[in-house]
Design a protein around this motif. Sequence first.
Motif, PDB file in Angstrom:
ATOM      1  N   VAL A   1       0.814  -1.212   0.000  1.00  0.00           N
ATOM      2  CA  VAL A   1       0.000   0.000   0.000  1.00  0.00           C
ATOM      3  C   VAL A   1       0.848   1.263   0.000  1.00  0.00           C
ATOM      4  O   VAL A   1       0.601   2.185  -0.789  1.00  0.00           O
ATOM      5  N   ASN A   2       1.842   1.307   0.854  1.00  0.00           N
ATOM      6  CA  ASN A   2       2.634   2.526   1.000  1.00  0.00           C
ATOM      7  C   ASN A   2       3.274   2.993  -0.306  1.00  0.00           C
ATOM      8  O   ASN A   2       3.271   4.203  -0.582  1.00  0.00           O
ATOM      9  N   PRO A   3       3.820   2.111  -1.164  1.00  0.00           N
ATOM     10  CA  PRO A   3       4.417   2.604  -2.417  1.00  0.00           C
ATOM     11  C   PRO A   3       3.431   3.304  -3.337  1.00  0.00           C
ATOM     12  O   PRO A   3       3.844   4.119  -4.168  1.00  0.00           O
ATOM     13  N   LEU A   4       2.136   3.014  -3.206  1.00  0.00           N
ATOM     14  CA  LEU A   4       1.137   3.603  -4.095  1.00  0.00           C
ATOM     15  C   LEU A   4       0.420   4.794  -3.474  1.00  0.00           C
ATOM     16  O   LEU A   4      -0.366   5.455  -4.158  1.00  0.00           O
ATOM     17  N   THR A   5       0.677   5.093  -2.202  1.00  0.00           N
ATOM     18  CA  THR A   5      -0.015   6.197  -1.528  1.00  0.00           C
ATOM     19  C   THR A   5       0.943   7.222  -0.920  1.00  0.00           C
ATOM     20  O   THR A   5       0.689   8.430  -1.017  1.00  0.00           O
ATOM     21  N   LYS A   6       1.989   6.779  -0.239  1.00  0.00           N
ATOM     22  CA  LYS A   6       3.004   7.654   0.362  1.00  0.00           C
ATOM     23  C   LYS A   6       2.370   8.740   1.242  1.00  0.00           C
ATOM     24  O   LYS A   6       2.723   9.924   1.170  1.00  0.00           O
ATOM     25  N   ILE A   7       1.461   8.322   2.104  1.00  0.00           N
ATOM     26  CA  ILE A   7       0.809   9.257   3.021  1.00  0.00           C
ATOM     27  C   ILE A   7       1.588   9.387   4.322  1.00  0.00           C
ATOM     28  O   ILE A   7       1.653  10.474   4.904  1.00  0.00           O
ATOM     29  N   ILE A   8       2.172   8.299   4.780  1.00  0.00           N
ATOM     30  CA  ILE A   8       2.875   8.314   6.062  1.00  0.00           C
ATOM     31  C   ILE A   8       4.377   8.452   5.835  1.00  0.00           C
ATOM     32  O   ILE A   8       4.883   8.209   4.733  1.00  0.00           O
ATOM     33  N   HIS A   9       5.086   8.842   6.900  1.00  0.00           N
ATOM     34  CA  HIS A   9       6.547   8.874   6.893  1.00  0.00           C
ATOM     35  C   HIS A   9       7.017   7.710   7.751  1.00  0.00           C
ATOM     36  O   HIS A   9       6.911   7.737   8.984  1.00  0.00           O
ATOM     37  N   VAL A  10       7.501   6.676   7.098  1.00  0.00           N
ATOM     38  CA  VAL A  10       7.794   5.417   7.780  1.00  0.00           C
ATOM     39  C   VAL A  10       8.803   5.580   8.909  1.00  0.00           C
ATOM     40  O   VAL A  10       8.580   5.071  10.018  1.00  0.00           O
ATOM     41  N   PRO A  11       9.947   6.264   8.723  1.00  0.00           N
ATOM     42  CA  PRO A  11      10.907   6.368   9.838  1.00  0.00           C
ATOM     43  C   PRO A  11      10.333   7.043  11.083  1.00  0.00           C
ATOM     44  O   PRO A  11      10.753   6.726  12.197  1.00  0.00           O
TER      45      PRO A  11
END
Length: 711
Positions: free
Chosen positions: A210-220
């Motif tokens: 999901v994250n690669p297609l949305t990039k809403i959160i900052h993982v670190p």
Amino acid sequence: SVAMASSSTPSSSTSVPISTPSAAPPPPNKPTRILACVLCQHRKIKCDRNFPCSNCTKANVKCTPSTPAPARKRRRPNQDLQERLARCEELLKEYATEKPEGSVTTPRASQQPAYDESYLKWQPAGQLVRDEGSMRFVDNPMLSTVYDELRAMRQIVDSDEADDNTSDTAAPDENSNLLLGDGSPNIKIETLWPDAAHVIRLWQIYLDRVNPLTKIIHVPTLQPYLAEAVGGSQSLPKNIEALLFSIFLMAVVSLDADECQTLLGYSRDEALQRYSSGVRLTLLRLGFLKTHDLTILQALVIYLISLQGRYNRHAAWILNGVVIRIAQKMGMHRDGETLGLPPFESEMRRRLWWQIIMVDSKYAIFSGLSHSLLPRNWDTKPPKNLNDADIFPSATEPFQDREGPTEMIFCLLIYAFAKFLVETPGFDTMFLLTSQSDFMSDRDGSGPPEQEMMEYRRTVETLGNTLLGILDKYCDPLAGPVHQMAINMRTHIIDKIMELITPAKHQPEWGGEVRTLKDNTFKIAIGTLEHNEANYMSTKDKGFMWFSLAHFQIDIFMYMAGQLCHRTEGVLVERAWRQVEVVYTFHPELFDTNNKLVAALAVFILKAWRKREETLTQRTGQRPETPFYVERLKTSMPNDDYKSEPTPPDPYTPAALAVGAHTGIPDNNLDSFLGYLDASTLDWDMFGSQVNGGSGGSSFGAFGMGPQVEW
């Protein structure tokens, strides 16, 4: 008020002159109130207020008169507070009477207001007002000053009440249940939280799919909270709890039924219900409509994305309007640099704002609306081409684009397409007019001029070059699945648009199987499903298939099925039956005929197959093999009434294919259902008793007819 003051003073007997001639004399002195004795108060029985009282006399105990509570200390008015309150009144009075310079008279209603072009181009930067942990945006300097004064007044009041024993429990948000239902106070959030092992697995699935297609959160930034999340949600900040619930929900959305059962040990439907409830409850208890917090808005946007394929597309678009208003209230429509925000916060706000734009644009188009209703004046820049590792909260200098491939490639491509949609109002009308122009011209000469058609094609070519430029600059097919996904998506977008804006007479089917507007609509429906198939095949091995499945349009598929009830020959028919097999292969939820909409679709498919079976038998001399989906649909239907029912009429032309409802083009040659209709609103019982009862809506179809259930 003076008369009242004199009468309340026992020692005063002097009357105060008042203006009324028939003034009553002041009342006599108020007698002293006698209280119940201590024992009677303690035993909560009636006291005769004699000392000793009868109750104490009977009990043979000492009767002790009770003393009244000390008078509450009257707080002296705070001079600073009064001065600030007077200042607020002056500002509001000035704001209410404020008029533009040079305006003398109010124009009549029939007159068109004259706008100064320079005024329209200039907009104040605005100000972010921080209050009690939330953030609000205002672009009126006068109101900004009022907010500053009110905040200072609140600080004065809070300091004066520091010794009071007041509850710090936040008042419930009475507006939120209009969107997400009641707060279900009896449900404990802890019971909805995943097990420790599942927390890590769902987090990793979200990062991969999901994250690669949305990039809403900052993982670190979010990753450190996972250690606390493994032990439960009790120690997590409430906004982080809501965000993680939405992440768990999206991770489940990206799983198929078998994967979910294997991973979690319970069904996908149960997992969706569990984590959807978790998101809703945490958002409600946080008062998300009045708590303007970036993390809470991230949770709400991820939750909105999870609704694709699970809820009615019109209702989801309306909810996205609420999200836009919350984002606007937080000033996300203005770029962070303009507002003087730190680089990290500015970049995260850009990512979230552009994701909101993309979601809103998609919902608007597939809800049959000509354009998105975003704020008029917004200047938020697109996100930078940066990995999460390249940005950090302590940064003080603005970030610059990284040269070469990054994990932002897919989002950059999608945001460029979103910008095209926003800057090209009436885009859906554009390709509908183009694809139907030949038929309109032949019928009444009302088709769009050729020069306008050429301009549309040049616009699409510009979009194609823009997307290609992004891929050339930032994409590397060897950099991972998301880069391959971006390449396929660019091809898909351009090919689909070019097919739609190419006039029918320039396509190979013209003059053969495409002779009427109805034929062309049938061909467009088939082409849409074929594009879906291409997306299914390109994403099924990359973990991104959820994204392709979410764009399935059940109304278009139902339209095609209705056409197959009376179309039996030709290449288009063969292509259509190929898509029937593909759809039932990738959408097993369409076998759940307990749902009225799915059962109605099954009626169309079974009747269309009966026609096709007769045609193939006459052509070859032998009965064709029955497809797997026909066998399953027959066994799932409650009876065999469909065998004797007449063929249902052409159902309707879905919103994505309708012309007359948007453009004013006459539709007298189209199906009787042509126009802006939603399959979920039709009475499917009219096709016979074989359509089951049960809950309305379905459990599928982003931008299609999803279930009308609590979500």
